[in-house]
Design an enzyme around this catalytic site. Structure first.
Site, PDB file in Angstrom:
ATOM      1  N   HIS A  45    -120.376 -42.581 -50.064  1.00 41.70           N
ATOM      2  CA  HIS A  45    -119.637 -42.672 -48.808  1.00 41.70           C
ATOM      3  C   HIS A  45    -120.368 -41.817 -47.775  1.00 41.70           C
ATOM      4  CE1 HIS A  45    -115.354 -44.198 -47.848  1.00 41.70           C
ATOM      5  NE2 HIS A  45    -116.152 -45.168 -48.158  1.00 41.70           N
ATOM      6  N   HIS A  85    -124.541 -53.299 -48.193  1.00 42.53           N
ATOM      7  CA  HIS A  85    -123.504 -52.620 -48.960  1.00 42.53           C
ATOM      8  C   HIS A  85    -122.802 -53.586 -49.909  1.00 42.53           C
ATOM      9  CE1 HIS A  85    -120.659 -49.286 -49.489  1.00 42.53           C
ATOM     10  NE2 HIS A  85    -119.742 -50.228 -49.612  1.00 42.53           N
TER      11      HIS A  85
END
Lengths: 809, 236
Positions: free
Chosen positions: A108, A62
């Site tokens: 998300h 990420h």
């Protein structure tokens, strides 16, 4: 098990027997044993617990793209209009008239799977911070959502929660949610995708960058307080979901949109003072990420004293401060001596603002806690010089793809003018059309966008559902406070005639079947959608949602899709200005077998509208207008127009197979240019691209939006023994860069002359717009009826497909 | 005619309203920070849409205590105009300047849409630019717009003709089908007895700019200007 090789460990340092951490503790931070060895090598010692946590989050996919970075390098990233490319909080493009647009997309996914409301809400909050950190006021949000089958109660709960979360956050901060896409497919059952894209208009003269500058300059912490919420979210987002993931709920952050609204105003006000030299929002990995990235980018160091950080909980240890993902926080580097000026602004907005540290010459991140050094790490080791994994690409496409490509239309039952026999019963083409209109991925998304405030800020020129892309007026919103009595007439809204169009697109079924062709198709569709409203495509932000790159098929999908994206972005002159990578989107079934999602490279694209009075929606405007098809003419499409990977094939035949449509860039560019120019000339009164469901669905949607029917004649006889394509391919085949447009009858001579010159044979006249309430009728050349659908029935199916399923209990 | 737009930290339609009165109607306009208490220079106070102080407790419950709202009470007492839009309407009911309350929408979802409204009377400055019974279209965007008042209050509202706008069907029927949020008597906007304070859930400022396609809301603001020109004063 691993197909990847670790490149960094030139000097292998075996984990000491007396290492202060058990193997399980290292794994719990998301680090592999060889990565731990590398940390020891870099530090020349074992890390402490706080440092181990910092490496864990910063070396997650990420934060550092360790699996995807080599692939992302092939994207084109420069162009005449590109002011800021990848590497900053958001990309920035020049939209003329001194206006600059910041935009970015972010995922998300994992938080939304575990806690849909807060997961989606904080996704919106995070992407907005990326925009206003640059000095831009957020002007619009789009989102790209994917869920499992809506017949499943769990999917309905996820959809309801995600939409409510986006609505809660976006509506409260006062940024309109103007567009997006929603797909439903069993491939996303356990791992929904929630991607949010935001755009903002620069309000500061200088674009605010994130590299720390000026040794001795103070480092300010501003915004909300720090607590234990969202611990280690970046690592959580970089692992597969499993039943145990529900126990990770503390890794999901909780958002406060009211605080974010105040933060937007306070930050923009602070930037305008000129006292802020760099800014970075605290998203993933919180204080760790912001300090190390700002230091690494500036080639300096940052010293941060945790005792000065405002907290919402007591008794926190450094590990918790450093890994907290509490929302609505930012880190500034300020000009020395101007701290108080900034602190006053934030306090006026009821926000925290403290000097938490300073810029130092030594390129390290040094964290102080209770008067001692709690962590000290070279900034580049955390944020810059991070591990890279090169995976080996499969020599041959995987079996599942090769098997799918062998499918051909010959395997389908015969199609006649009347219809097709399915499970022993003949379905008419009208019935097939109605069935497809009822598919939630095709049907109206009104249930979703009605919950989003899509008009706040008073610049929404095209409402959701009205066109292939959203259109927002570009209007600076600087209001001096107080304004006083004088009126500056140059500020009237009518002086602002420029706009931006935006869209998010990806047909993931195509990408699954052929990642390279599917990715190209996603970029082409995004550009086509912008062209359909009259906008010139400018630039791309991409969100790569994939499964595990450590598996050969997962990496093949990722690599091939990136190759396709890069090629298409070059072909269409839409550079990539940044984006987001979300890997490990897999769920473990109860037997522990990983199930990957469809590879889903979502393309967010922005386009320029030069004159807002020359834009176009998808609705028919007037009875008697002539309907044209631009792009591959009917019957001559293959391999550009096909049932391979189509919604028709999936829904009516239960088959996910075939070679998806292939993009012909020369034709694609020509068709899009003709559409844009036709709109600019005022010839085209409506434009809509042929996407899922092909020509028949595109026609139906223009009918629905315009509340008018259409009389269409296909140029083939029912008796034609050598029909170039099956009837179902003609009606529901997808691809071909095709756009359905309508033109007023008195404009057709000029329009057709233009078409002939620009597109040669790649256009057709199809029919005429009918009266309000008239039916949608498609005939063969010898006047036999293929489809005759009443508008009330068409609208009922399309309008209520999602609502009807959501009201199931 | 001088307009003031109150700005709470969570207001988000403040600039939209200012754009209409300042840019489109070319009226002197200033933003009023919620901590200000001197607004004696203003002819019209507008409380815009948004989430005042976050509205986590109850919409407008905290806003009513702000200095700017206390000053607005006096402003209203002098017979000067006060307009509350969306969150502003909620704030006005909390302060007691308008009766009733706005509850969670009937189906519990936030609703953003364009809806038909029937103009119930046109003999007040607010609505004098509309026809009596005219059906207009205005945008709505709210989660708590379900108007409620006890039976006695409701009866008084109707008796004194304080309802200015009602939700309706496109043909003007004030039925359940034309009611987007469950409001009693399809109430979308009301005024006080004196007629100088008006609150409404729909957003007239979002339907005032020709470039955005609908100008049904602009006539409301123009009505105020007309009242000012003709020195129409509102007295009880």
């Amino acid at each position: 098990m691993k197909s990847g090789q670790i490149q960094i460990s030139e000097v292998a340092v075996a984990a000491d027997l007396d290492a202060p951490f058990a193997a399980a503790e290292i794994a719990a931070e998301g680090l592999k044993p060889e990565e731990y060895d590398e940390i020891v090598r870099r530090l020349g010692r074992h890390p402490n617990r706080a440092e181990l946590g910092m490496f864990g989050v910063m070396w997650s996919e990420h934060c550092c793209y360790k699996n995807s970075r080599p692939l992302l390098k092939q994207f084109p990233t420069t162009g005449d209009r590109i002011l800021v490319g990848p590497g900053e909080n958001a990309g920035v493009v020049d939209v003329g008239d001194g206006l600059r647009l910041a935009f970015k997309i972010e995922s998300h996914n994992h938080p939304s799977a575990v806690e849909p409301f807060q997961g989606a809400a904080t996704g919106v909050g995070g992407i907005l911070r990326d925009i206003f950190t640059m000095g831009a006021r957020p002007i619009a949000i789009l989102n790209s959502l994917r869920f499992g089958n809506l017949e499943d109660a769990r999917t309905r709960r996820l959809l309801g929660g995600v939409v409510a979360g986006i609505s809660h956050y976006g509506n409260c901060v006062g940024v309109p949610t103007v567009g997006g896409e929603v797909y439903f497919d069993p491939a996303y059952s356990g791992n929904p995708l929630v991607n949010a894209m935001a755009m903002g208009l620069m309000e500061t003269p200088e674009i605010v960058k994130s590299g720390a500058i000026g040794v001795g300059n103070p480092v300010l912490y501003v915004g909300s307080t720090t607590g234990r919420d969202g611990m280690g979210g970046a690592s959580f987002a970089s692992a597969e979901l499993s039943d145990a993931s529900m126990d990770d709920r503390p890794a999901v952050q909780v958002g406060d949109p009211f605080l974010e609204k105040s933060l937007i105003e306070a930050c923009l006000e602070a930037f305008k003072t000129g006292a802020v030299v760099a800014a970075q929002d605290m998203g993933a990995a919180g204080i760790t990420c912001s300090t190390s990235e700002m230091a690494a980018k500036g080639g300096v160091g940052i010293e941060c004293d945790l005792d000065r950080i405002p907290v919402r909980e007591t008794g926190m240890v450094p590990y918790e401060y450093l890994l907290s993902e509490s929302q609505e926080r930012m880190l500034f580097v300020a000009q020395k001596g101007r701290e108080q000026e900034l602190i006053d602004i934030f306090e006026r907005w009821g926000l925290q603002a403290v000097v938490a540290g300073q810029v130092i010459a030594e390129p390290i991140v040094r964290i102080l806690f209770q008067g001692k050094v709690a962590a000290e790490i070279p900034a580049t080791a955390l944020a810059d010089n991070t591990p890279i994994y090169h995976h080996e690409l499969l020599a041959e496409p995987p079996d599942y793809a090769q098997l799918a490509w062998r499918w051909s239309e010959a395997e389908l039952p015969p199609a006649t003018v009347t219809g097709i026999a399915l499970s022993g019963k003949t379905q008419t083409w009208t019935e097939v059309l109605l069935t497809l209109l009822d598919v939630p991925s095709i049907a109206s998304k009104r249930w979703v966008y009605r919950q989003y405030d899509h008009q706040v800020q008073n610049n929404t020129v095209m409402l959701p559902g009205g066109a292939d892309a959203a259109i927002i007026r570009l209007r600076p919103q600087v209001v001096d406070s107080p304004v006083g009595d004088s009126v500056d007439s140059s500020k009237t809204s009518t002086n602002h005639t420029r706009g931006v169009a935006a869209t998010v697109d990806c047909n993931a079924r195509y990408v699954y079947l052929h990642p390279y062709e599917g990715a190209k198709a996603a970029v082409a569709e995004a550009a086509r959608n912008l062209s359909c409203v009259g906008a010139e495509p400018l630039a791309v932000t991409d969100n790569l949602n994939f499964g595990s790159p450590e598996k050969p098929i997962g990496y093949w999908q990722l690599a091939e899709a990136c190759r396709g994206l890069a090629e298409a972005c070059r072909e269409l002159s839409t550079p990539v200005t940044g984006g987001n990578v979300s890997l490990y989107n897999e769920t473990l079934d109860s037997n522990g077998n990983p199930q990957a999602i469809y590879p889903t490279p979502v393309v967010g694209m922005v386009g320029l509208v030069n004159d807002l009075s020359k834009v176009c929606g998808q609705a028919w405007q007037q009875e008697g207008d002539r309907i044209y098809l631009l792009g591959q003419p009917l019957g001559t499409g293959s391999p550009q127009v096909t049932l391979g990977g189509s919604e028709y094939l999936a829904t009516l035949h239960g088959t996910i197979a075939g070679m998806p449509p292939q993009v012909d860039f020369a034709l694609e560019k020509a068709v899009q240019a003709v559409c844009r120019n036709g709109i600019a000339q005022g010839w085209i009164r409506s434009a809509h691209d042929c996407a899922e469901g092909g020509l028949a669905i595109a026609l139906a949607e223009s009918c629905i939006s315009g509340n008018r029917g259409a009389a269409i004649t296909l140029p083939f006889n029912s008796t034609d023994a050598n029909l170039p394509q099956r009837w179902d391919t003609l009606l529901f085949g997808e691809g071909g860069g095709r756009i359905v447009v309508s033109v007023a009858p008195d404009q057709t001579p000029a329009w057709e002359t233009y078409l002939q010159a620009e597109l040669g044979t790649n256009w057709q006249s199809l029919g005429t717009v009918r009266s309000v309430g008239g039916s949608l009728q498609l005939l063969t050349a010898d006047n036999l009826e293929l489809i005759n659908a009443r508008m009330d029935e068409v609208c009922d199916r399309w309008d209520n497909a999602i609502e009807r399923r959501m009201s199931m209990t | 005619m001088k307009f003031g737009v109150i700005v709470f930290p969570g207001s988000n339609c403040d600039r939209d309203v200012a754009m209409v009165v300042q840019d489109i109607l070319q009226q002197p306009t200033r933003m009023v920070w919620h901590e200000e208490s001197d607004i004696s220079d203003l002819d019209v106070v507008i409380i815009p849409g948004g989430f005042s102080y976050g509205d986590y407790l109850r919409c407008g419950a905290i806003a009513r205590f702000s200095p700017a709202l206390q000053a607005t009470l006096q402003h209203a007492e002098q017979g000067k105009f006060v307009l509350g839009i969306c969150n502003g309407f909620q704030v006005l009911t909390e302060t007691g300047l308008l009766p009733g309350a706005l509850m969670r929408n009937r189906d519990l979802h936030f609703v953003c849409d364009r809806v038909p409204l029937r103009v119930e009377r046109n003999d007040l400055p607010w609505t004098q630019n509309y026809e009596q019974g005219q059906v207009i279209t205005l945008p709505i965007a709210h989660g708590e717009g379900n108007y409620y008042a006890d039976p006695a209050t409701l009866e008084a509202l109707e008796r004194d003709r304080q309802v200015l706008f009602r939700y309706c069907t496109p043909s003007g029927e004030t039925t359940a089908a034309g009611n987007p949020n469950g409001s009693l008597n399809n109430i979308a906007g009301i005024c006080n007895q004196r007629g100088n304070v008006m609150g409404m859930m729909p957003h007239p400022e979002r339907a005032s700019d020709p470039m955005l396609g609908c100008t049904d809301g602009l006539h409301l603001f123009k009505g105020l200007l007309l009242a000012n020109e003709s020195r129409q004063l509102v007295h009880s």
